[in-house]
Design an enzyme around this catalytic site. Structure first.
Site, PDB file in Angstrom:
ATOM      1  N   LYS A   1     -12.331  -1.607   7.259  1.00  0.00           N
ATOM      2  CA  LYS A   1     -11.662  -2.652   8.039  1.00  0.00           C
ATOM      3  C   LYS A   1     -12.073  -2.571   9.504  1.00  0.00           C
ATOM      4  CE  LYS A   1      -8.510  -2.000   4.465  1.00  0.00           C
ATOM      5  NZ  LYS A   1      -8.582  -3.258   3.731  1.00  0.00           N
TER       6      LYS A   1
ATOM      7  N   ASP B   1      -1.227   6.434   6.390  1.00  0.00           N
ATOM      8  CA  ASP B   1      -2.390   5.673   5.912  1.00  0.00           C
ATOM      9  C   ASP B   1      -2.726   4.610   6.957  1.00  0.00           C
ATOM     10  OD1 ASP B   1      -4.167   3.942   4.770  1.00  0.00           O
ATOM     11  OD2 ASP B   1      -2.910   3.399   3.064  1.00  0.00           O
TER      12      ASP B   1
ATOM     13  N   TRP C   1       0.812  -1.224   0.000  1.00  0.00           N
ATOM     14  CA  TRP C   1       0.000   0.000   0.000  1.00  0.00           C
ATOM     15  C   TRP C   1       0.840   1.265   0.000  1.00  0.00           C
ATOM     16  CZ3 TRP C   1      -4.335  -0.644  -2.119  1.00  0.00           C
ATOM     17  CH2 TRP C   1      -4.989  -1.866  -1.991  1.00  0.00           C
TER      18      TRP C   1
END
Ligand code: PMP
Length: 361
Positions: free
Chosen positions: A196, A172, A102
């Site tokens: 999530k 992030d 990511w």
């Protein structure tokens, strides 16, 4: 009805009591004679719901007043692209630390808009660790420093906040938001998709130090200007109202559990049980991430004999354990054990793993 333990990486398991409340309020919400999905975001009920959600998030995370809280449409990827546009001009340079998939994606999404510099990367070793702090090559004048506190695919997590001097930290937190207490004042920007730990997909939470906004000197379409969202309580256009409402319910659930500190205790315990089972399996299962940076949220693991992968997944599903297939980039298995996964779910998983190993020795 039978609900299984869901180890999916995201969209991921939500607390059952939250889903029950959504169900109970589906036809009529807050006396509106309509559902939350059917009423105006400018109506008082939704404005109240949105404000409550922000208040609860501020309380749960201890967000100081000089930070704006935005509820943005889209995913973390959208913000990975919007933040570079909003934080500096095109001639500036931003530092990126790569500890997994990511971080790479965030870098790709920044490249068209700003100079980028990779401070360090652990790609060559398969993202199984975090490059030593002493090896990081920070830019002289970086507009910000971007990193991913928890890499969802590689299962690599920071257990502290990196020190990069006065450069604003942009993090992030998609897969670890509210999984433990953090000191928000150490960050310039914290962002994360909700799907999530916090709710359904479609909404991104952005916590941004107000003085960082509106200084980029670019001509941006007004809708891409985060300062406009900050000035308009994230209602510059129609927000994802349903997702926002569910995030609000999850935050109330989190408060009732004891907040981020209580989550940390439970998340530590779950991770210890699962890593303990993997490490204690005599090599039948293995996790390859350096112990100091193993994730408490996403645990990738491999069977010594990958020919058994299919049977493992099939039997796990039959045993009520869902979503264990590893990301296609890594293969193997991955168990995501976010806030909403109870300890009993992890106990059921390790019980199944031991049983499977015994039957297929
Ligand atoms: N960052 C992290 C850490 C993630 O886990 C994910 C999604 N798995 C993303 C970014 C991308 O999120 P989205 O698909 O919501 O854009």
């Amino acid at each position: 009805m039978s609900r299984a333990f869901n180890f999916s990486a995201g969209p991921a398991a939500l607390p059952e009591s939250v889903l029950q409340q959504v169900q109970a309020e589906m036809l009529e919400w807050r006396g509106e004679r309509a559902s939350v999905m059917e009423v105006s975001h400018r109506g008082q009920s939704f404005i109240d719901c949105a404000a409550e959600t922000e208040r609860d998030l501020r309380e749960l995370m201890g967000i100081p007043d000089d930070y704006a809280v935005l509820f943005e449409q889209g995913g973390a990827t959208t913000l990975a692209a919007l933040l570079p546009l909003n934080l500096a001009g095109p001639d500036a340079t931003a530092d990126y630390l790569l500890t997994g998939h990511w971080g790479e994606k965030a870098l790709e999404n920044a490249r068209p808009s700003i100079g980028t510099h990779v401070v360090a990367s652990s790609k060559d070793s398969g993202y199984k660790s975090i490059a030593e702090r002493a090896s990081w090559q920070l830019s002289e004048d970086a507009a910000y420093f971007h990193y991913t506190p928890n890499e969802t695919i590689h299962g690599v997590e920071f257990h502290d906040i990196p020190d990069v001097g006065n450069t604003p930290l942009v993090a992030d937190f998609s897969s670890s938001l509210l999984s433990r207490p953090i000191d928000v004042s150490r960050f310039g920007v914290i962002y994360g998709g909700a799907q999530k730990n916090l709710g359904p997909a479609g909404i991104v939470i952005v916590i941004v130090r107000r003085d960082l906004l509106g200084k980029h000197g670019r001509k941006l379409p007004p809708i891409f200007e985060l300062e406009n969202q900050a000035k308009n309580d994230s209602m510059f256009n129609t927000p994802p109202t349903f997702s926002w409402y569910v995030v609000g319910l999850v935050l109330k659930w989190l408060k009732a559990q004891g907040g981020a500190a209580a989550m940390e205790v439970q998340n530590r315990r779950k991770a210890e049980i699962l890593y303990g089972a993997i490490d204690g399996s005599g090599g039948y299962y293995r996790n390859e991430v350096a112990t100091a940076c193993r994730s408490r949220m996403n645990v990738p693991f491999f069977l010594a004999n990958p020919e058994l992968d299919k049977a493992f997944l099939k039997q796990a599903e039959a045993a009520g354990l869902l979503g264990l297939k590893g990301h296609r980039a890594l293969g193997g298995m991955r168990a995501s054990i976010y806030n909403a996964m109870p300890v009993e779910g992890v106990q059921a998983l390790v019980g199944f793993m031991a049983d499977f190993a015994q039957r297929n020795g």
